[in-house]
Write a protein that holds these residues in place. Sequence first.
Motif, short mmCIF file in Angstrom:
data_model
loop_
_atom_site.label_atom_id
_atom_site.label_comp_id
_atom_site.label_asym_id
_atom_site.label_seq_id
_atom_site.Cartn_x
_atom_site.Cartn_y
_atom_site.Cartn_z
N ASN A 1 -21.68 57.44 -8.28
CA ASN A 1 -20.84 58.15 -7.31
C ASN A 1 -20.10 57.20 -6.38
O ASN A 1 -19.00 57.52 -5.90
N HIS A 2 -20.68 56.04 -6.11
CA HIS A 2 -20.09 55.14 -5.13
C HIS A 2 -19.39 53.93 -5.72
O HIS A 2 -18.58 53.29 -5.04
N MET A 3 -19.69 53.59 -6.96
CA MET A 3 -19.08 52.40 -7.54
C MET A 3 -18.20 52.69 -8.75
O MET A 3 -17.57 51.77 -9.30
N ASP A 4 -18.16 53.92 -9.19
CA ASP A 4 -17.34 54.26 -10.36
C ASP A 4 -15.92 54.62 -9.89
O ASP A 4 -15.73 55.50 -9.05
N LEU A 5 -14.95 53.92 -10.43
CA LEU A 5 -13.54 54.15 -10.09
C LEU A 5 -12.90 55.00 -11.18
O LEU A 5 -13.03 54.70 -12.37
N ALA A 6 -12.22 56.07 -10.76
CA ALA A 6 -11.63 57.00 -11.74
C ALA A 6 -10.61 56.29 -12.62
O ALA A 6 -9.95 55.31 -12.21
N GLU A 7 -10.47 56.79 -13.83
CA GLU A 7 -9.51 56.20 -14.78
C GLU A 7 -8.09 56.30 -14.24
O GLU A 7 -7.26 55.40 -14.47
N GLY A 8 -7.78 57.40 -13.55
CA GLY A 8 -6.44 57.54 -12.98
C GLY A 8 -6.13 56.46 -11.96
O GLY A 8 -5.01 55.90 -11.92
N LYS B 1 -5.57 53.17 -13.82
CA LYS B 1 -4.24 53.14 -14.44
C LYS B 1 -3.16 52.92 -13.40
O LYS B 1 -2.16 52.20 -13.62
N ALA B 2 -3.32 53.57 -12.21
CA ALA B 2 -2.32 53.40 -11.14
C ALA B 2 -2.29 51.97 -10.66
O ALA B 2 -1.22 51.41 -10.36
N ILE C 1 4.12 54.93 -5.45
CA ILE C 1 3.54 54.19 -4.32
C ILE C 1 2.36 54.94 -3.73
O ILE C 1 1.33 54.35 -3.37
N LYS C 2 2.46 56.26 -3.62
CA LYS C 2 1.35 57.08 -3.08
C LYS C 2 0.13 56.98 -3.97
O LYS C 2 -1.00 56.83 -3.49
N ALA C 3 0.37 57.04 -5.31
CA ALA C 3 -0.76 56.93 -6.25
C ALA C 3 -1.42 55.57 -6.15
O ALA C 3 -2.65 55.44 -6.16
N CYS C 4 -0.59 54.54 -6.01
CA CYS C 4 -1.17 53.18 -5.89
C CYS C 4 -1.93 53.01 -4.59
O CYS C 4 -2.97 52.34 -4.52
N THR C 5 -1.38 53.64 -3.51
CA THR C 5 -2.08 53.56 -2.22
C THR C 5 -3.45 54.23 -2.30
O THR C 5 -4.46 53.67 -1.83
N ASN C 6 -3.52 55.42 -2.87
CA ASN C 6 -4.81 56.11 -3.02
C ASN C 6 -5.77 55.31 -3.90
O ASN C 6 -6.97 55.22 -3.61
#
Length: 420
Positions: free
Chosen positions: A284-291, A294-295, A307-312
């Motif tokens: 839950n704390h160390m897994d980064l979503a695939e989206g 990719k961003a 830019i918003k997707a990259c910021t998130n």
Amino acid sequence: MTAIKHALQRDIFTPNDERLVSIVNVCQAGKKKSNCFLCATVTTERPVQVNVVKVEKSDKGDFFKRQTAWALWDLAAVDAKDAVKAKDAVKENPEFDLHFDKVYKWVASSPVEKNTFISCIWKLNQRYLRKKIDFINVSSQLLEESVPSGENQSVAGGDEEAVDEHQELNAREEQDIEKMMQGCEYAISNAEAFAEKLSRELQALDGANIQSLMASEKQVNNLMKLLDEALKEVDQVEVKLSSYEEMLQSVKEQMDQISESNHLIHLSNTNNVKLLSEIEFLVNHMDLAEGHIKALQEGDLTSSEGIKACTNAADALLQCMNVALRPGHDMLHAVKQQQQRLSDLREQFAQRLASHLSSVFAQQGHDQSSTLAQHSVELTLPDHHPFHRDLLRYAKLMEWLKNTDYEKYEELTKVCEALK
């Protein structure tokens, strides 16, 4: 003396289940003469106990009281103190000693009473105890008269009767004798006929006794058989109990194994729950979503949505990298791999972001130079609002770059200064 003997038997010895056999009137040697008696008694119950009892008359003289009692078994010696002058001539005196736990010195009222009492003690010892008692200074004739003859057992019987002496008949015995005499009126006139009738009746009783004994023997044999069968049954029961005990022991061992297995299963389940909790925490704390990945790798840094997707994605990456790990997590190989992966991803995105911003800064610098040349004739400053609007979109990404890779942030500032 007979009246005193009956009174002692009635008042002192009968209540204690004792029978008075012999009595002697004595006083202690060297002391004031007092009305005192030594009594030889036997118990009426088996096993027979023989005692020597000292009885004294009360101060008022109206009754007797039991003073002291010694067991004949504790008597070690009897000293009659009779001086033997010749084989058959003996000088008698009333003094004698009894050796119990200590020596008791007595003086009898007469030598005859003393001799009768000593003879009684000899007979009681021969009959009941057969204990070695030393008879000192006692006339051998007195002791010989007390020893039963080996040729005629009737002498022993006579001694026994002498010891037991006469006992009064109780009421029931008197009634039985009266009935027997009434049935044999001729007994007084014809003693021989009466004796013959008694003999026949005795023979009949003997026969009945023999038959009773034989019947008892059969019953005893039957009883012994029953006891043997009962013992066999007991053996069988013991065998069954032993088998049951072995079965119970086996069941106990199996239950112990099951209990131990349950404990291990419970421990394993507990460990699995704890392990699952730790895994869920790490995921839950160390897994980064695939989206987000990719961003960060391919996100469009020119469009507002990109830019918003990259910021998130950059914020999510920073949270994964800054998570507070629990003790021992940093030693896990998977955690190390994930940390390295996140670090590489941050490095790649930081490099891509810096390159893009450097290009943006260079492009805006070139555009501003062209605009200044156009407005130089009019002596007016160009409008910077479009440039500010384009750069404002990268504010959060610039802050992220400053926090994560300050060196690249410094390089971008230098690029900006060079374009001024």
